[in-house]
Design a protein around this motif. Structure first.
Motif, PDB file in Angstrom:
ATOM      1  N   LEU A 145       0.831  -1.201   0.000  1.00 14.54           N
ATOM      2  CA  LEU A 145       0.000   0.000   0.000  1.00 14.54           C
ATOM      3  C   LEU A 145       0.866   1.252   0.000  1.00 14.54           C
ATOM      4  N   ILE A 146       1.908   1.251   0.825  1.00 16.68           N
ATOM      5  CA  ILE A 146       2.832   2.392   0.875  1.00 16.68           C
ATOM      6  C   ILE A 146       3.560   2.537  -0.461  1.00 16.68           C
ATOM      7  N   ARG A 147       4.040   1.410  -1.002  1.00 16.75           N
ATOM      8  CA  ARG A 147       4.747   1.436  -2.284  1.00 16.75           C
ATOM      9  C   ARG A 147       3.842   1.959  -3.400  1.00 16.75           C
ATOM     10  N   ASP A 148       2.610   1.461  -3.447  1.00 20.14           N
ATOM     11  CA  ASP A 148       1.685   1.863  -4.502  1.00 20.14           C
ATOM     12  C   ASP A 148       1.230   3.314  -4.354  1.00 20.14           C
ATOM     13  N   SER A 149       1.218   3.826  -3.126  1.00 22.42           N
ATOM     14  CA  SER A 149       0.806   5.217  -2.927  1.00 22.42           C
ATOM     15  C   SER A 149       1.849   6.179  -3.492  1.00 22.42           C
ATOM     16  N   LYS A 150       3.087   5.713  -3.645  1.00 21.38           N
ATOM     17  CA  LYS A 150       4.147   6.552  -4.197  1.00 21.38           C
ATOM     18  C   LYS A 150       4.229   6.440  -5.720  1.00 21.38           C
ATOM     19  N   LYS A 151       3.482   5.494  -6.292  1.00 22.32           N
ATOM     20  CA  LYS A 151       3.524   5.281  -7.737  1.00 22.32           C
ATOM     21  C   LYS A 151       2.782   6.415  -8.443  1.00 22.32           C
ATOM     22  N   GLN A 152       3.460   7.040  -9.384  1.00 27.23           N
ATOM     23  CA  GLN A 152       2.861   8.123 -10.148  1.00 27.23           C
ATOM     24  C   GLN A 152       3.059   7.829 -11.632  1.00 27.23           C
ATOM     25  N   GLU A 153       2.086   8.292 -12.428  1.00 23.82           N
ATOM     26  CA  GLU A 153       2.151   8.029 -13.858  1.00 23.82           C
ATOM     27  C   GLU A 153       1.722   9.252 -14.652  1.00 23.82           C
ATOM     28  N   ILE A 154       2.269   9.364 -15.846  1.00 20.71           N
ATOM     29  CA  ILE A 154       1.768  10.308 -16.843  1.00 20.71           C
ATOM     30  C   ILE A 154       1.172   9.443 -17.942  1.00 20.71           C
ATOM     31  N   ARG A 155      -0.123   9.681 -18.211  1.00 17.63           N
ATOM     32  CA  ARG A 155      -0.832   8.906 -19.230  1.00 17.63           C
ATOM     33  C   ARG A 155      -1.214   9.809 -20.388  1.00 17.63           C
ATOM     34  N   GLN A 156      -1.232   9.198 -21.562  1.00 17.99           N
ATOM     35  CA  GLN A 156      -1.675   9.911 -22.751  1.00 17.99           C
ATOM     36  C   GLN A 156      -2.461   8.929 -23.605  1.00 17.99           C
ATOM     37  N   GLY A 157      -3.691   9.294 -23.926  1.00 18.95           N
ATOM     38  CA  GLY A 157      -4.530   8.405 -24.724  1.00 18.95           C
ATOM     39  C   GLY A 157      -4.813   7.086 -24.016  1.00 18.95           C
ATOM     40  N   GLY A 158      -4.879   7.119 -22.681  1.00 21.53           N
ATOM     41  CA  GLY A 158      -5.164   5.912 -21.915  1.00 21.53           C
ATOM     42  C   GLY A 158      -3.974   4.993 -21.717  1.00 21.53           C
ATOM     43  N   LYS A 159      -2.813   5.370 -22.247  1.00 23.09           N
ATOM     44  CA  LYS A 159      -1.615   4.537 -22.107  1.00 23.09           C
ATOM     45  C   LYS A 159      -0.600   5.240 -21.210  1.00 23.09           C
ATOM     46  N   VAL A 160       0.112   4.445 -20.407  1.00 27.63           N
ATOM     47  CA  VAL A 160       1.146   4.985 -19.524  1.00 27.63           C
ATOM     48  C   VAL A 160       2.361   5.353 -20.361  1.00 27.63           C
ATOM     49  N   LYS A 161       2.741   6.621 -20.288  1.00 27.13           N
ATOM     50  CA  LYS A 161       3.920   7.099 -21.018  1.00 27.13           C
ATOM     51  C   LYS A 161       5.145   7.154 -20.110  1.00 27.13           C
ATOM     52  N   MET A 162       4.929   7.499 -18.829  1.00 28.91           N
ATOM     53  CA  MET A 162       6.016   7.540 -17.842  1.00 28.91           C
ATOM     54  C   MET A 162       5.482   7.070 -16.505  1.00 28.91           C
ATOM     55  N   ARG A 163       6.333   6.362 -15.758  1.00 18.80           N
ATOM     56  CA  ARG A 163       5.944   5.865 -14.441  1.00 18.80           C
ATOM     57  C   ARG A 163       7.126   6.026 -13.493  1.00 18.80           C
ATOM     58  N   SER A 164       6.825   6.394 -12.255  1.00 18.42           N
ATOM     59  CA  SER A 164       7.873   6.574 -11.245  1.00 18.42           C
ATOM     60  C   SER A 164       7.339   6.193  -9.871  1.00 18.42           C
ATOM     61  N   THR A 165       8.224   5.752  -9.012  1.00 20.99           N
ATOM     62  CA  THR A 165       7.837   5.437  -7.632  1.00 20.99           C
ATOM     63  C   THR A 165       8.628   6.255  -6.620  1.00 20.99           C
ATOM     64  N   ASP A 166       9.430   7.214  -7.098  1.00 26.85           N
ATOM     65  CA  ASP A 166      10.241   7.994  -6.154  1.00 26.85           C
ATOM     66  C   ASP A 166       9.499   9.195  -5.572  1.00 26.85           C
ATOM     67  N   GLY A 167       8.319   9.523  -6.123  1.00 31.00           N
ATOM     68  CA  GLY A 167       7.520  10.626  -5.593  1.00 31.00           C
ATOM     69  C   GLY A 167       8.000  12.007  -5.993  1.00 31.00           C
ATOM     70  N   VAL A 168       9.076  12.099  -6.792  1.00 30.61           N
ATOM     71  CA  VAL A 168       9.646  13.388  -7.153  1.00 30.61           C
ATOM     72  C   VAL A 168       9.689  13.591  -8.676  1.00 30.61           C
ATOM     73  N   SER A 169      10.124  12.582  -9.402  1.00 29.88           N
ATOM     74  CA  SER A 169      10.387  12.720 -10.837  1.00 29.88           C
ATOM     75  C   SER A 169       9.188  13.189 -11.636  1.00 29.88           C
ATOM     76  N   ILE A 170       8.053  12.573 -11.460  1.00 32.39           N
ATOM     77  CA  ILE A 170       6.874  12.905 -12.254  1.00 32.39           C
ATOM     78  C   ILE A 170       6.427  14.350 -12.028  1.00 32.39           C
ATOM     79  N   PRO A 171       6.323  14.831 -10.778  1.00 35.96           N
ATOM     80  CA  PRO A 171       5.954  16.242 -10.610  1.00 35.96           C
ATOM     81  C   PRO A 171       6.943  17.199 -11.276  1.00 35.96           C
TER      82      PRO A 171
END
Length: 101
Positions: free
Chosen positions: A67-93
């Motif tokens: 749950l903790i690991r998944d709460s840190k998972k962030q994604e950028i999606r385009q057209g319903g597909k994941v373009k970028m994914r990160s779990t560090d909590g910093v990169s995506i923002p």
């Protein structure tokens, strides 16, 4: 009635959101539980412990960490597909802020 096996051709048959366990004798006089739990997202947790209570405690610890690991998972999606994914909590923002100005 005989309980069904936990695996079929070496693959766990544990349904999503449920547990499956089997008691077996490891060494003469030493019993263990083979325990499987498949989370609602399909991820399988499996362990071998001397008691069913220990198996469930280990599962609960795994679920909490997941749950903790998944709460840190962030994604950028385009057209319903994941373009970028990160779990560090910093990169995506940082990337998102740079893209949007």
């Amino acid at each position: 009635m005989k309980q069904p096996k936990m695996t079929l051709h070496g693959v766990s048959i544990c349904p999503a959101g449920q547990e499956n366990y089997e008691r077996f004798e490891g060494k003469p006089g030493k019993f263990f539980f083979q325990y499987d739990y498949r989370d609602t997202d399909g991820e399988l947790f499996s362990t071998v412990m001397p008691t069913l209570t220990e198996c469930r405690m280990k599962r609960d610890k795994w679920l909490k960490a997941k749950l903790i690991r998944d709460s840190k998972k962030q994604e950028i999606r385009q057209g319903g597909k994941v373009k970028m994914r990160s779990t560090d909590g910093v990169s995506i923002p940082v990337i998102f802020n740079n893209l949007t100005g």
